[in-house]
Design a protein around this motif. Structure first.
Motif, short mmCIF file in Angstrom:
data_model
loop_
_atom_site.label_atom_id
_atom_site.label_comp_id
_atom_site.label_asym_id
_atom_site.label_seq_id
_atom_site.Cartn_x
_atom_site.Cartn_y
_atom_site.Cartn_z
N ILE A 151 0.83 -1.20 0.00
CA ILE A 151 0.00 0.00 0.00
C ILE A 151 0.87 1.26 0.00
O ILE A 151 0.52 2.27 -0.62
CB ILE A 151 -0.98 0.03 1.20
N ILE A 152 2.04 1.22 0.65
CA ILE A 152 2.94 2.37 0.62
C ILE A 152 3.39 2.64 -0.82
O ILE A 152 3.44 3.80 -1.27
CB ILE A 152 4.15 2.15 1.55
N GLY B 97 0.29 9.34 -5.62
CA GLY B 97 0.86 10.68 -5.50
C GLY B 97 1.45 11.17 -6.81
O GLY B 97 1.27 12.33 -7.18
N LYS B 98 2.14 10.29 -7.49
CA LYS B 98 2.72 10.64 -8.79
C LYS B 98 1.61 11.01 -9.79
O LYS B 98 1.71 12.00 -10.52
CB LYS B 98 3.55 9.47 -9.31
N PHE C 111 3.73 21.06 1.24
CA PHE C 111 2.84 20.12 1.90
C PHE C 111 2.53 18.97 0.95
O PHE C 111 2.13 19.17 -0.19
CB PHE C 111 1.54 20.82 2.30
N SER C 112 2.71 17.74 1.40
CA SER C 112 2.51 16.58 0.55
C SER C 112 1.42 15.68 1.13
O SER C 112 1.56 15.13 2.22
CB SER C 112 3.81 15.78 0.41
N ALA D 232 -0.45 10.60 3.82
CA ALA D 232 -1.20 9.34 3.68
C ALA D 232 -0.36 8.14 4.05
O ALA D 232 -0.87 7.13 4.55
CB ALA D 232 -1.72 9.21 2.25
N LYS D 233 0.95 8.23 3.82
CA LYS D 233 1.83 7.09 4.11
C LYS D 233 2.17 6.97 5.59
O LYS D 233 2.58 5.89 6.04
CB LYS D 233 3.14 7.22 3.30
N LYS D 234 2.02 8.05 6.32
CA LYS D 234 2.48 8.09 7.71
C LYS D 234 1.90 6.96 8.58
O LYS D 234 2.65 6.26 9.25
CB LYS D 234 2.17 9.46 8.32
#
Length: 315
Positions: A164-165, A172-173, A213-214, A219-221
Protein backbone atom coordinates in the motif's frame (compact mmCIF):
# COMPACT_ATOMS: atom_id res chain seq x y z
CA UNK A 1 -13.73 -3.52 25.44
CA UNK A 2 -12.35 -6.89 26.47
CA UNK A 3 -10.20 -6.74 29.60
CA UNK A 4 -6.53 -7.48 28.92
CA UNK A 5 -5.21 -10.13 31.30
CA UNK A 6 -1.44 -10.15 31.79
CA UNK A 7 -0.22 -13.76 31.74
CA UNK A 8 2.90 -12.76 33.70
CA UNK A 9 0.70 -11.91 36.70
CA UNK A 10 -1.29 -15.16 36.62
CA UNK A 11 -0.99 -16.74 40.08
CA UNK A 12 -0.37 -20.24 38.70
CA UNK A 13 2.36 -19.03 36.36
CA UNK A 14 4.01 -17.14 39.22
CA UNK A 15 3.84 -20.22 41.47
CA UNK A 16 5.29 -22.43 38.74
CA UNK A 17 8.23 -20.04 38.27
CA UNK A 18 8.89 -20.03 42.02
CA UNK A 19 8.80 -23.83 42.17
CA UNK A 20 11.28 -24.06 39.30
CA UNK A 21 13.66 -21.69 41.09
CA UNK A 22 13.41 -23.56 44.40
CA UNK A 23 14.14 -26.89 42.70
CA UNK A 24 17.38 -25.90 40.97
CA UNK A 25 15.72 -25.28 37.62
CA UNK A 26 16.74 -21.62 37.33
CA UNK A 27 17.28 -21.77 33.55
CA UNK A 28 13.78 -23.09 33.00
CA UNK A 29 12.37 -20.41 35.31
CA UNK A 30 14.24 -17.62 33.49
CA UNK A 31 12.98 -18.80 30.10
CA UNK A 32 9.38 -18.98 31.31
CA UNK A 33 9.66 -15.47 32.81
CA UNK A 34 10.92 -14.06 29.51
CA UNK A 35 8.35 -16.00 27.48
CA UNK A 36 5.31 -14.71 29.39
CA UNK A 37 6.76 -11.18 29.43
CA UNK A 38 7.12 -11.21 25.64
CA UNK A 39 3.58 -12.52 25.25
CA UNK A 40 2.23 -9.67 27.38
CA UNK A 41 4.14 -7.15 25.22
CA UNK A 42 2.65 -8.74 22.09
CA UNK A 43 -0.84 -8.28 23.54
CA UNK A 44 -0.13 -4.58 24.16
CA UNK A 45 1.20 -4.06 20.63
CA UNK A 46 -1.85 -5.71 19.06
CA UNK A 47 -4.10 -3.43 21.12
CA UNK A 48 -2.06 -0.41 19.92
CA UNK A 49 -2.59 -1.49 16.31
CA UNK A 50 -6.29 -2.05 16.92
CA UNK A 51 -6.69 1.48 18.30
CA UNK A 52 -4.69 2.91 15.40
CA UNK A 53 -7.02 1.20 12.90
CA UNK A 54 -9.99 2.97 14.54
CA UNK A 55 -8.20 6.32 14.09
CA UNK A 56 -7.39 5.50 10.46
CA UNK A 57 -11.06 4.72 9.79
CA UNK A 58 -12.04 8.11 11.21
CA UNK A 59 -9.46 9.83 9.00
CA UNK A 60 -10.70 8.06 5.85
CA UNK A 61 -14.31 9.03 6.68
CA UNK A 62 -13.28 12.65 7.26
CA UNK A 63 -11.42 12.85 3.94
CA UNK A 64 -14.37 11.34 2.08
CA UNK A 65 -16.89 13.70 3.65
CA UNK A 66 -14.68 16.71 2.92
CA UNK A 67 -14.13 15.53 -0.63
CA UNK A 68 -17.84 15.02 -1.29
CA UNK A 69 -18.58 18.60 -0.21
CA UNK A 70 -15.96 20.12 -2.47
CA UNK A 71 -16.04 17.91 -5.58
CA UNK A 72 -18.42 19.98 -7.66
CA UNK A 73 -17.04 23.29 -6.41
CA UNK A 74 -13.49 22.40 -7.40
CA UNK A 75 -14.44 20.76 -10.72
CA UNK A 76 -11.15 18.91 -10.48
CA UNK A 77 -12.37 15.48 -11.47
CA UNK A 78 -8.96 14.00 -12.27
CA UNK A 79 -7.60 14.73 -8.80
CA UNK A 80 -10.90 13.79 -7.17
CA UNK A 81 -10.93 10.39 -8.89
CA UNK A 82 -7.38 9.67 -7.75
CA UNK A 83 -8.10 10.75 -4.17
CA UNK A 84 -11.23 8.61 -4.16
CA UNK A 85 -9.20 5.62 -5.29
CA UNK A 86 -6.65 6.27 -2.56
CA UNK A 87 -9.39 6.48 0.07
CA UNK A 88 -10.98 3.25 -1.13
CA UNK A 89 -7.62 1.52 -1.08
CA UNK A 90 -7.06 2.75 2.46
CA UNK A 91 -10.48 1.45 3.58
CA UNK A 92 -9.82 -1.94 2.03
CA UNK A 93 -6.38 -2.31 3.58
CA UNK A 94 -7.65 -1.22 7.00
CA UNK A 95 -10.21 -4.02 6.97
CA UNK A 96 -7.59 -6.54 5.80
CA UNK A 97 -5.35 -5.47 8.67
CA UNK A 98 -8.29 -5.73 11.09
CA UNK A 99 -8.88 -9.35 10.05
CA UNK A 100 -5.22 -10.13 10.65
CA UNK A 101 -5.09 -8.37 14.04
CA UNK A 102 -8.25 -10.22 15.15
CA UNK A 103 -6.67 -13.52 14.13
CA UNK A 104 -3.43 -12.73 15.94
CA UNK A 105 -5.34 -11.77 19.08
CA UNK A 106 -7.25 -15.08 19.02
CA UNK A 107 -4.03 -17.05 18.61
CA UNK A 108 -2.38 -15.10 21.42
CA UNK A 109 -5.38 -15.63 23.67
CA UNK A 110 -5.26 -19.39 23.02
CA UNK A 111 -1.54 -19.35 23.87
CA UNK A 112 -2.10 -17.47 27.13
CA UNK A 113 -4.95 -19.75 28.17
CA UNK A 114 -2.86 -22.82 27.44
CA UNK A 115 0.16 -21.56 29.42
CA UNK A 116 -2.00 -20.56 32.42
CA UNK A 117 -3.88 -23.88 32.34
CA UNK A 118 -0.70 -25.92 31.99
CA UNK A 119 0.97 -24.00 34.85
CA UNK A 120 -2.00 -24.87 37.08
CA UNK A 121 -1.73 -28.57 36.14
CA UNK A 122 2.02 -28.70 36.81
CA UNK A 123 1.72 -26.96 40.19
CA UNK A 124 -1.03 -29.36 41.21
CA UNK A 125 0.96 -32.36 39.97
CA UNK A 126 4.06 -31.17 41.85
CA UNK A 127 2.17 -31.24 45.14
CA UNK A 128 1.36 -34.90 44.52
CA UNK A 129 4.51 -36.33 42.92
CA UNK A 130 7.35 -33.91 43.61
CA UNK A 131 10.11 -32.43 41.44
CA UNK A 132 9.69 -34.71 38.43
CA UNK A 133 6.32 -33.07 37.80
CA UNK A 134 8.22 -29.88 36.97
CA UNK A 135 9.64 -31.59 33.89
CA UNK A 136 6.16 -31.13 32.46
CA UNK A 137 7.16 -27.51 31.85
CA UNK A 138 8.34 -28.98 28.55
CA UNK A 139 4.66 -29.12 27.54
CA UNK A 140 4.79 -25.35 27.09
CA UNK A 141 6.76 -26.09 23.92
CA UNK A 142 3.46 -26.93 22.26
CA UNK A 143 2.80 -23.22 21.75
CA UNK A 144 5.83 -22.95 19.47
CA UNK A 145 3.82 -23.78 16.34
CA UNK A 146 1.25 -21.11 17.30
CA UNK A 147 3.90 -18.42 17.55
CA UNK A 148 5.42 -19.59 14.28
CA UNK A 149 2.02 -19.31 12.57
CA UNK A 150 1.61 -15.81 13.97
CA UNK A 151 5.02 -14.86 12.61
CA UNK A 152 3.99 -16.03 9.13
CA UNK A 153 0.83 -13.94 9.37
CA UNK A 154 2.86 -10.88 10.39
CA UNK A 155 5.20 -11.46 7.42
CA UNK A 156 2.16 -11.26 5.13
CA UNK A 157 1.07 -8.07 6.90
CA UNK A 158 4.47 -6.49 6.29
CA UNK A 159 4.25 -7.39 2.58
CA UNK A 160 0.76 -5.92 2.28
CA UNK A 161 1.81 -2.75 4.11
CA UNK A 162 4.78 -2.31 1.79
CA UNK A 163 2.34 -2.79 -1.10
CA UNK A 164 0.00 0.00 0.00
CA UNK A 165 2.94 2.37 0.62
CA UNK A 166 4.09 1.72 -2.95
CA UNK A 167 0.56 2.27 -4.27
CA UNK A 168 0.24 5.54 -2.35
CA UNK A 169 3.47 6.69 -3.99
CA UNK A 170 1.95 5.79 -7.37
CA UNK A 171 -1.23 7.69 -6.54
CA UNK A 172 0.86 10.68 -5.50
CA UNK A 173 2.72 10.64 -8.79
CA UNK A 174 -0.56 10.47 -10.72
CA UNK A 175 -2.01 13.31 -8.66
CA UNK A 176 0.96 15.55 -9.38
CA UNK A 177 0.74 14.77 -13.10
CA UNK A 178 -3.01 15.45 -13.13
CA UNK A 179 -2.54 18.76 -11.32
CA UNK A 180 0.21 19.77 -13.72
CA UNK A 181 -1.98 19.05 -16.74
CA UNK A 182 -4.85 21.03 -15.22
CA UNK A 183 -2.62 24.00 -14.35
CA UNK A 184 -1.07 24.03 -17.80
CA UNK A 185 -4.54 23.95 -19.38
CA UNK A 186 -5.66 26.86 -17.23
CA UNK A 187 -2.48 28.74 -18.11
CA UNK A 188 -3.07 28.19 -21.80
CA UNK A 189 -6.63 29.42 -21.36
CA UNK A 190 -5.41 32.61 -19.66
CA UNK A 191 -2.77 33.07 -22.37
CA UNK A 192 -5.35 32.70 -25.14
CA UNK A 193 -7.67 35.18 -23.43
CA UNK A 194 -4.86 37.76 -23.13
CA UNK A 195 -3.99 37.23 -26.80
CA UNK A 196 -7.63 37.81 -27.70
CA UNK A 197 -7.51 41.11 -25.82
CA UNK A 198 -4.24 42.06 -27.51
CA UNK A 199 -2.24 41.91 -24.24
CA UNK A 200 1.35 40.75 -23.81
CA UNK A 201 1.59 37.04 -22.87
CA UNK A 202 5.31 36.74 -22.22
CA UNK A 203 4.91 37.08 -18.44
CA UNK A 204 2.27 34.34 -18.13
CA UNK A 205 3.78 31.54 -16.02
CA UNK A 206 2.51 28.15 -17.22
CA UNK A 207 4.76 26.09 -14.91
CA UNK A 208 3.69 24.51 -11.65
CA UNK A 209 5.43 25.19 -8.39
CA UNK A 210 5.69 22.15 -6.10
CA UNK A 211 3.98 22.65 -2.75
CA UNK A 212 5.89 21.83 0.40
CA UNK A 213 2.84 20.12 1.90
CA UNK A 214 2.51 16.58 0.55
CA UNK A 215 -0.75 14.64 0.82
CA UNK A 216 1.16 11.55 -0.25
CA UNK A 217 3.58 11.72 2.67
CA UNK A 218 0.68 12.37 5.05
CA UNK A 219 -1.20 9.34 3.68
CA UNK A 220 1.83 7.09 4.11
CA UNK A 221 2.48 8.09 7.71
CA UNK A 222 0.02 5.68 9.46
CA UNK A 223 1.07 2.80 7.21
CA UNK A 224 4.73 3.38 8.01
CA UNK A 225 3.76 3.34 11.67
CA UNK A 226 1.86 0.10 11.10
CA UNK A 227 4.85 -1.49 9.37
CA UNK A 228 7.01 -0.53 12.33
CA UNK A 229 4.58 -2.20 14.76
CA UNK A 230 4.45 -5.32 12.57
CA UNK A 231 8.25 -5.49 12.56
CA UNK A 232 8.32 -5.04 16.34
CA UNK A 233 5.71 -7.80 16.79
CA UNK A 234 7.79 -10.10 14.58
CA UNK A 235 10.86 -9.38 16.70
CA UNK A 236 9.02 -10.33 19.91
CA UNK A 237 7.58 -13.46 18.28
CA UNK A 238 11.05 -14.56 17.21
CA UNK A 239 12.38 -13.83 20.70
CA UNK A 240 9.55 -15.91 22.20
CA UNK A 241 10.37 -18.82 19.90
CA UNK A 242 14.05 -18.52 20.87
CA UNK A 243 13.05 -18.71 24.55
CA UNK A 244 11.07 -21.88 23.88
CA UNK A 245 14.10 -23.39 22.16
CA UNK A 246 16.22 -22.45 25.17
CA UNK A 247 13.58 -23.91 27.48
CA UNK A 248 13.75 -27.21 25.61
CA UNK A 249 17.53 -27.39 26.01
CA UNK A 250 17.29 -26.52 29.70
CA UNK A 251 14.64 -29.17 30.41
CA UNK A 252 16.63 -31.81 28.52
CA UNK A 253 19.68 -30.94 30.60
CA UNK A 254 17.74 -31.14 33.87
CA UNK A 255 16.23 -34.48 32.89
CA UNK A 256 19.61 -35.92 31.99
CA UNK A 257 20.91 -35.10 35.46
CA UNK A 258 18.03 -36.84 37.22
CA UNK A 259 19.00 -40.40 38.22
CA UNK A 260 16.84 -43.20 36.88
CA UNK A 261 14.91 -40.83 34.64
CA UNK A 262 14.60 -41.76 30.99
CA UNK A 263 13.83 -38.91 28.61
CA UNK A 264 10.66 -39.51 26.63
CA UNK A 265 11.19 -37.78 23.25
CA UNK A 266 7.45 -37.66 22.66
CA UNK A 267 7.13 -34.74 25.06
CA UNK A 268 9.32 -32.67 22.73
CA UNK A 269 7.47 -33.61 19.56
CA UNK A 270 4.74 -31.62 17.82
CA UNK A 271 2.53 -34.63 17.30
CA UNK A 272 -0.05 -33.24 19.72
CA UNK A 273 0.20 -29.61 18.65
CA UNK A 274 -3.52 -29.59 17.86
CA UNK A 275 -4.02 -29.21 21.63
CA UNK A 276 -3.18 -25.54 21.12
CA UNK A 277 -5.22 -24.21 18.18
CA UNK A 278 -3.67 -21.65 15.88
CA UNK A 279 -5.88 -19.19 14.00
CA UNK A 280 -4.83 -19.52 10.37
CA UNK A 281 -4.37 -16.56 8.06
CA UNK A 282 -7.65 -15.59 6.42
CA UNK A 283 -8.23 -17.35 3.11
CA UNK A 284 -8.38 -14.36 0.79
CA UNK A 285 -6.62 -12.87 -2.19
CA UNK A 286 -3.67 -10.54 -1.90
CA UNK A 287 -2.49 -7.45 -3.70
CA UNK A 288 -3.94 -6.05 -6.92
CA UNK A 289 -6.43 -8.84 -7.72
CA UNK A 290 -8.03 -8.62 -4.29
CA UNK A 291 -8.32 -4.85 -4.44
CA UNK A 292 -9.79 -4.90 -7.96
CA UNK A 293 -12.51 -7.29 -6.71
CA UNK A 294 -13.19 -4.97 -3.80
CA UNK A 295 -13.46 -1.98 -6.13
CA UNK A 296 -16.03 -3.84 -8.27
CA UNK A 297 -18.06 -4.68 -5.18
CA UNK A 298 -17.99 -1.05 -4.13
CA UNK A 299 -19.21 0.02 -7.56
CA UNK A 300 -16.17 2.11 -8.47
CA UNK A 301 -15.78 2.95 -12.13
CA UNK A 302 -12.17 4.07 -11.99
CA UNK A 303 -9.70 1.13 -11.93
CA UNK A 304 -6.45 1.60 -10.06
CA UNK A 305 -2.95 0.87 -11.28
CA UNK A 306 -1.95 -2.81 -11.12
CA UNK A 307 0.89 -4.10 -8.99
CA UNK A 308 2.35 -7.59 -8.62
CA UNK A 309 0.07 -9.90 -6.67
CA UNK A 310 1.35 -10.68 -3.21
CA UNK A 311 1.53 -14.28 -2.08
CA UNK A 312 1.85 -15.49 1.49
CA UNK A 313 5.21 -16.96 2.45
CA UNK A 314 5.60 -20.72 2.63
CA UNK A 315 4.65 -22.11 6.00
Amino acid sequence: MEEIVQISTDKNVIELIELLKKNQMEREAANVVDLVSYIDVLQDKLEMMNNQLDEMRKEVRYVRETQDKTLEARMNRAEAALEDGLNRLGSYMIEQTQLRVDGLKKSLKATKNYIAGKAKEIVSDFKKTGKKALFRVSELLRVRHVLDGMRNSVDIGIQETNDIITRIDDFGKDMREAKQIIKEARGEKRKAFRTLLGKDTKDVDLTSKEKKFSKTELAKKPWRWQRGVYESIKLFLESSIDKLNSLEMAVRDSMSKEPDYEIDERIFSEADKALVPVVAEQDHQYGADAFEDYMKTEGTKEPVRDVATLKPPKR
